[in-house]
Design a protein around this motif. Sequence first.
Motif: not given
Length: 245
Positions: A112, A115-116, A119, A140, A143-144, A147-148, A230
């Motif tokens: 996640g 992904l953030r 983005e 996910t 946490t993102s 953004a997902i 990450s």
Amino acid sequence: MSDKNNTIFGIYPVKEALSSNVNFDKVFIQKGIDSDKIEGLIKDLEKANVTINIVPFEKLNRLTRGNHQGIVAVTSPVGFHSLESVVEKTLESNKTPLFLILDQITDVRNFGAILRTAECTGVDAVIIQKSGGAPVSGDTVKTSAGAIFKIPICKVDHIKDAIFYLQGSGISTIAATEKTDSEVYSLDLKKPLAIVMGSEGKGVSKSVLTLVDERASLPLLGEINSLNVSVACGAFLYEVVRQRL
């Protein structure tokens, strides 16, 4: 369905979800089960390009306490994109392509967070393997920070196939690894690019390292010899941004 872990279990609930166009992350089916209904459902799932994992009975029991009838499905909050269509669309645009390949990232929070960052740094798509990685779940999404829903996620059968396809499309591949003397700051990141990030424990797999065009590392000045994936991903992506600004 369980909101906690996004699971559906039982033959008819899974069949109904499939006919209702629910997005599936993956489906687990009991090894050795003898059921015409399951066999028929497998064919329908394969037609829908859903990832199927054959697992022991005990695995299904761990996934749910209900009467699973030999099948448990994990749903996804988003649909998945075709790698070919995303690459084609990106190449037709006026921006320099930037893709992110995740080689068996297993922690949903790392997934996640990645992904953030992806983005925020303008990544065109995140590419994951159908099996072995972290689930695309409600955790996910959280946490993102949403953004997902804003960045395409492409599922492929094998990471190696994705690398071959990207290279054939004129996109260079760089693996983030400590197994090199070349630091990311010394590389040209302004060209069409795909960055490969490896799993939390093993990093980028050896078979993938043999295929990429370049390898790059981050300098580590303390006593700890590795970064959280990450965090490392963020450092790589923002070096791309810095060079391209």
